[in-house]
Design a protein around this motif. Structure first.
Motif, PDB file in Angstrom:
ATOM      1  N   THR A 143       0.837  -1.155   0.069  1.00  0.00           N
ATOM      2  CA  THR A 143       0.053  -0.028  -0.111  1.00  0.00           C
ATOM      3  C   THR A 143       0.906   1.277  -0.029  1.00  0.00           C
ATOM      4  N   ASP A 169      -0.822  -4.424   3.997  1.00  0.00           N
ATOM      5  CA  ASP A 169      -0.885  -3.061   4.367  1.00  0.00           C
ATOM      6  C   ASP A 169      -0.114  -2.836   5.541  1.00  0.00           C
ATOM      7  N   MET A 174      -4.733   2.635   6.436  1.00  0.00           N
ATOM      8  CA  MET A 174      -6.003   2.812   5.496  1.00  0.00           C
ATOM      9  C   MET A 174      -7.114   2.552   6.426  1.00  0.00           C
ATOM     10  N   PHE A 179      -9.088   0.766   1.699  1.00  0.00           N
ATOM     11  CA  PHE A 179      -8.327  -0.393   1.365  1.00  0.00           C
ATOM     12  C   PHE A 179      -8.982  -1.240   0.152  1.00  0.00           C
ATOM     13  N   PHE A 182      -8.131   0.230  -2.927  1.00  0.00           N
ATOM     14  CA  PHE A 182      -6.782   0.061  -3.334  1.00  0.00           C
ATOM     15  C   PHE A 182      -6.745  -1.256  -3.954  1.00  0.00           C
TER      16      PHE A 182
END
Length: 471
Positions: A143, A169, A174, A179, A182
């Protein structure tokens, strides 16, 4: 409905975070519990010290029957082959290639440039794929890197043979919505992900790890990494219960046996608790499962094994025989054997390495006016070997006799005795730690006689040394 697999990373996270110091025996027990409750994979530490770590992985591999055993490798031929040789005894093996992919970590941890990292990761994956078709690539700090670059890495490792890609992560910064976005962006940037399994790992710095994991599943992830003991990442019991309760809404389900979770988590918590030396060997729902159990010397093996199973153990035929033999010896000197004592018998007698030395018999003489003497008889490969030694007390003389039989002296790193139960017929558990070639080997022994429990603990540690020297 999609199947979501939970990958337990308790042992790996314990080492990485230094949150726990688990013994060899405790790791084996945790593996058995996790394998029984249906986690998709069990992740263990890789090989740093070849002999010790190879023995650990081989022992774990022999126990894992239902889950996949996942072990990390370094990006070199020797590490890949060594890990494979140690882990290949498991029914299902996954080799993991890891890399830090963010710009800062790439330079300071991997010490590689962007293009070099891609090439090296792909090469390592390809070499692993020659040994097994289950290879995982783990982007440690996914991330914190550019999605376009991460997509290039994924393209390369998938082309090289990776069947699973995990994004982490590691910063834990996040929110669930971030997330999920992402993951969605990653699927769009790297279409190859749609043909393989996507794993996710979330840190709990914002106390959002479980929520982020669920968001990741909703966005398409099929593997969630979690721990069965609190360590600042996704909690196995929480995410398994969420997946079970919201299966219809998520369109996804987990095979973790939720009905056994509370009991299993209590067992693992007991093994992982900080003050294990003072913790009860038989607490929580484990004791409730066998409350009031009283066994005697007249009980047969089938009866004893029924209660062993209710304690949460699933023993091989060989371990069952060893436990029953130990039970008979203890029961012969007591009117009854309690659940607490049965649990200690299993912990001491089961899951041991193949014995090079077995105790045939001993005679101890000690008193106030003369030095203690110990006559120890050990059996090695069918041959009976005896020795008599003097010492400062019965335990010291016994250890010296064993050394005379073996023909080697090992430095005693630690020695402790504690009562398993109370009363005149209390069982004692001894722990002996020996140092050989700079490594520590721990052995346990139990008996109503503390000298015998100490002798058995020493032999238990000795057998681990002998096993490693022979392999």
């Amino acid at each position: 409905m999609r199947d979501i697999r939970v990958s337990d990373i308790t042992m790996r996270e314990a080492i990485a975070s230094k949150a726990l110091s688990l013994s060899f025996k405790e790791k084996l027990e945790i593996v058995k519990i996790l394998d029984r409750i249906g986690v998709g994979s069990i992740e263990v530490e890789g090989i740093e010290s070849s002999k010790v770590d190879s023995l650990r992985i081989k022992s774990i591999a022999s126990l894992v029957k239902n889950s996949t055993l996942a072990v990390p490798v370094k990006m070199d031929d020797d590490s890949i082959q060594a890990v494979w040789n140690a882990a290949k005894g498991a029914k299902h093996v996954r080799l993991q290639v890891e890399a830090a992919v963010s710009p800062s970590c790439m330079e300071y941890i991997q010490r590689k440039k962007a293009d070099t990292l891609i090439a090296d990761a792909a090469e390592a994956v390809a070499k692993c794929a020659q040994l097994t078709d289950d290879v995982e690539f783990v982007a440690i700090d996914a991330t914190r890197t550019d999605v376009a670059y991460l997509a290039r890495v994924i393209d390369a490792v998938v082309a090289a043979g990776a069947k699973t890609v995990t994004v982490c992560d590691a910063a834990g910064s996040m929110l669930p919505e971030e997330f999920a976005q992402f993951i969605a962006d990653l699927y769009q940037a790297a279409p190859q992900l749609k043909g393989i399994d996507l794993g996710i790992s979330c840190c709990n710095n914002l106390n959002m790890a479980d929520a982020c994991a669920v968001a990741g599943v909703m966005a398409g992830a099929s593997i969630v990494k979690a721990t069965s003991y609190p360590m600042g990442v996704v909690a196995l019991d929480n995410v398994a219960r969420i997946l079970a309760a919201k299966a219809d809404a998520l369109g996804a389900q987990s095979k973790v046996r939720v009905t056994e979770l509370k009991r299993a988590m209590n067992q693992i918590s007991r093994l992982c608790c900080d003050d294990r030396s003072k913790a009860s060997l038989f607490t929580g729902t484990v004791s409730e499962a066998v409350e009031g159990v009283v066994l005697t010397a007249g009980d047969d093996q089938a009866t004893v094994m029924q209660y062993v199973e209710r304690l949460g153990y699933s023993l091989s035929d060989e371990d069952a025989e060893a436990v029953f033999e130990a039970f008979k010896k203890i029961a012969a000197s007591k009117e009854r054997v309690s659940a607490t004592e049965l649990d200690a018998i299993v912990a001491s007698a089961a899951l041991q390495v193949p014995p090079t030395y077995t105790l045939d018999g001993y005679v101890i003489n000690s008193g106030l006016s003369f030095k203690a003497t110990s006559h120890i008889s050990l059996c090695k490969n069918g041959e009976l070997i005896e020795a008599v030694s003097l010492g400062d007390g019965p335990i010291d003389s016994s250890f010296k006799s064993i050394e005379s039989v073996v023909g080697k002296h090992y430095e005693l790193d630690d020695f402790s005795i504690q009562a398993v139960t109370e009363g005149r017929e209390a069982m004692g558990e001894s722990v002996v730690k020996l140092i050989a070639d700079g490594k520590v080997y721990s052995g346990r022994g139990i008996s109503t006689d503390i000298v015998e429990s100490s002798i058995r603990a020493y032999i238990n540690a000795l057998n681990k040394i002998a096993y490693e020297e022979q392999n």
